[in-house]
Design an enzyme around this catalytic site. Sequence first.
Site, PDB file in Angstrom:
ATOM      1  N   GLN A  75       0.815  -1.212   0.000  1.00  0.00           N
ATOM      2  CA  GLN A  75       0.000   0.000   0.000  1.00  0.00           C
ATOM      3  C   GLN A  75       0.852   1.266   0.000  1.00  0.00           C
ATOM      4  OE1 GLN A  75      -2.590  -0.400   3.395  1.00  0.00           O
ATOM      5  NE2 GLN A  75      -3.598  -2.222   2.589  1.00  0.00           N
TER       6      GLN A  75
ATOM      7  N   HIS B  53      -1.020   0.130   5.746  1.00  0.00           N
ATOM      8  CA  HIS B  53      -1.544   1.021   6.799  1.00  0.00           C
ATOM      9  C   HIS B  53      -0.610   2.208   7.050  1.00  0.00           C
ATOM     10  CE1 HIS B  53      -4.429  -2.198   8.689  1.00  0.00           C
ATOM     11  NE2 HIS B  53      -4.538  -2.091   7.363  1.00  0.00           N
TER      12      HIS B  53
ATOM     13  N   TYR C  41      -9.722   7.219  20.084  1.00  0.00           N
ATOM     14  CA  TYR C  41     -10.808   6.732  19.238  1.00  0.00           C
ATOM     15  C   TYR C  41     -10.956   5.206  19.261  1.00  0.00           C
ATOM     16  CZ  TYR C  41     -11.711  11.455  17.974  1.00  0.00           C
ATOM     17  OH  TYR C  41     -12.059  12.788  18.056  1.00  0.00           O
TER      18      TYR C  41
END
Length: 480
Positions: free
Chosen positions: A190, A256, A360
């Site tokens: 990625q 990621h 979060y």
Amino acid sequence: MKYATYLATLVLCVLAACTMEPTQTDSESTAQPVEDPRFAEAKENYKTYCSSCHGEQMYAFTDRKWKHGNELDSLIHSITEGYVDAGMPAWGAVLADSQIQLLAEYIRTGIEHVEQYGFKDIELESDTFETEALTFELDTVAAGLKNPWGMAVLPSGDLLVTDRVGKIYLASEGETKEIEGVPTVRAKGQGGMLDILLHPDFENNHWVYISYSDLEVKDGDTLTGTAVDRYTYQDGALTESVEIFRGKPYTDKRYHFGSRMVFDDAGFLYLTVGDRGNRDENPQSLANPMGKVHRLNDDGSIPADNPFVNDSTAIKSIWSYGHRNPQGLIWNPSTQELWEHEHGPRGGDELNLIKQGVNYGWPVISYGINYDGTIFTSELEKEGMEQPVHYWVPSIAPCGMALVTSDKYPAWDGNIMVGSLRFKYLNRVVIKNGQVVHEEPLMKNIGRVRNVIMGADGFLYVSVEQPGLVYRIKPLGSES
């Protein structure tokens, strides 16, 4: 150049999509369908008998390939008889036939919820798109790319586009030219050349910020991590490199990276870094930069009022933490709010309102499950951890995000646009009083939407992969 020029190529992408057109949504639609009250007992039975293996989020569980069929009769058989050799218990002696019937019907609602995102039957036959509130057409402004990841509109109206393979292009008057002086990247997995952002005072200082997967060789191993550099851009070349951020320590993992960037009205730079594939250690630790949103001055120094600046054990640039892989980041000048979206695993993509110093929750709480269908957490909420404003199950694989602020799109004013890599559409998200009240899929099967930005020229730009193209969304009747 019009979108229809590339129609034949795009149709090849359509054939790879799923099945069935989604149902129409109303003005109060959310990520999850409204559950039928008659399924109350079935929902409890699912939690009691199914969730320990399949997770509490039934809509994530149903986003799968069904080895033994997913029609009602097949589900009833699976629940009743089980597949003991595969670890699936038989519940026929525990649940009444009527309970199994309702449980199977309840699971079918999840399957239908997943199937509504399949757009295989939708063909792209025109360069004009009629939507709920606006009719528009697409102009092609860049072509011949592979994976257009980041975009920035120059004051001249020309477009800078990063290609994840390791290049940056200038798109001008229908031509695309490679620029010089770009950083060396590790374009694996990625990673590669990622986001690009102009400084708010670009017209005077010509500063451009580039995020990418940096590389280093250590003890014979090639390692990589998220990096941001600032350059001076003039005459088709980048010069005067300044190191702004390094997400160290680097690792051998190739996914990621996060890597979206935005400036707020005060001139602070925010950037995202993914958890780098180490969910158990990185996101919840303040001692490393992974799984975080960071806040910096434009020269890379640390603002004095950052939330952890006085914590000797913390990375000083951290603004929020507990994130998985954030690939959408916008600043709302009207509300002075920072919004972020991130990829969940299988289900549980999140839209978050980012607040200073807030956790979060990833991976302690999540609305998703593992890609193999197993569960990694049974917690959907926990004290001290922020809930998402909105989440998507099944996962739409959100990428890129733009706040509509232009009078060229009056019907979309204040809406958030989110790209979908998985289902190949642009998602219009309507927010009222801090809550998502409606979503509309636009340009179904347009391609894997990698990014969407609001250009300084007042137009929305959308980049897609397979093939690599950049479009300008042009409302009918507007001037180009």
